[in-house]
Enzyme design. Sequence first.
Site, PDB file in Angstrom:
ATOM      1  NE  ARG A 233     -52.544  52.401 -71.588  1.00 45.94           N
ATOM      2  CZ  ARG A 233     -51.812  51.349 -71.247  1.00 45.94           C
ATOM      3  NH1 ARG A 233     -51.165  51.370 -70.082  1.00 45.94           N
ATOM      4  NH2 ARG A 233     -51.728  50.301 -72.030  1.00 45.94           N
ATOM      5  CD  GLU A 262     -46.489  57.569 -70.435  1.00 46.13           C
ATOM      6  OE1 GLU A 262     -46.921  57.437 -69.287  1.00 46.13           O
ATOM      7  OE2 GLU A 262     -46.374  56.608 -71.235  1.00 46.13           O
ATOM      8  CG  HIS A 281     -45.341  53.786 -69.013  1.00 42.92           C
ATOM      9  ND1 HIS A 281     -46.316  54.360 -69.801  1.00 42.92           N
ATOM     10  CD2 HIS A 281     -45.731  52.498 -68.829  1.00 42.92           C
ATOM     11  CE1 HIS A 281     -47.248  53.458 -70.082  1.00 42.92           C
ATOM     12  NE2 HIS A 281     -46.900  52.324 -69.490  1.00 42.92           N
TER      13      HIS A 281
END
Length: 315
Positions: A233, A262, A281
């Site tokens: 994270r 994000e 990601h």
Amino acid sequence: MKIAINISALDYGDVCFSDFEKLGEVKYFGEVSKDELYSLAADCDALIINKIAVDEQLLVSCPNIKYIGLFSTGYNLIDIEACKKHGVTVCNAPDYSTNSVSQHTFALLLNFYGAINKYTSSVAGGDWIKSETFSYYLAPMHELYGKTFGVFGYGNIGKAVAKIAAAFGAEVIVCSRTKPVDCPYKTVDFETLLTTSDILSLHCPLNQATAKIINAEALSKMKQNCVLINTARGGLIDEAALTDALNGGRIAGACLDTVSEEPMKKDNPLVNAKNCLITPHIAWMPKETRQRLIGTVAANLGAFIDGNPRNVITK
């Protein structure tokens, strides 16, 4: 049962959602505004989502919802107390991405250690054709063998990463907030992890105890040759402090698959940081991983319908 399913991060035409269609009347949706979400989910019994906040307002606006299914392991966007108040069962999807995230961890590291992007770009640009020798030096490369590989967090992904690192011949050390059981690797405290790791890979959840755990103080204790990897994270890292450490040469590099906000914002200091590899990601994105995730989440919903919910966060 009426089911609303957010497929915006999952569906690229290569996976199948038919398991859900066996469980009820399904409506699929992509990126929507809050008002659009409230409208489409107003008559639904179950909401299946990823990266969508669930709060009091949503549950009041959609009073029929009794089940929230997550296309994720983390649930930091879910107001657990509001769900309890409204009698909503929330289930997540643990362990679905162990293989892909551990694979991506090493894809990033090996790219960094082998300067792969630089060399392949050089060859594509014609440099090898012009070279007078059979190989040429462009950028430093390093072996993983013999390095001290620190793993912070020893859940399923941390265990898989440790096993792969050991297979490469690295000396694995582990730091975990809960004492690992039957751990074949040396366990150390956090400060020892920081001061001795040549590679430090983060695999812990994001919570109050771990938020910005990699901060200026932590970075000051790390070895100058250390490479920091984060496929967990973004909020685990103080991004301004990491940028300063990278630009100042205080650590060797960073390999990141996630940032604090994000999609990544243009003012994120890491955008132009030195020796920093960033992917958007995608560690969980292989086709096989997404199909596994869909199967897990559909099975969770089926178990709830049968009166035996599994992978329950709250009920």
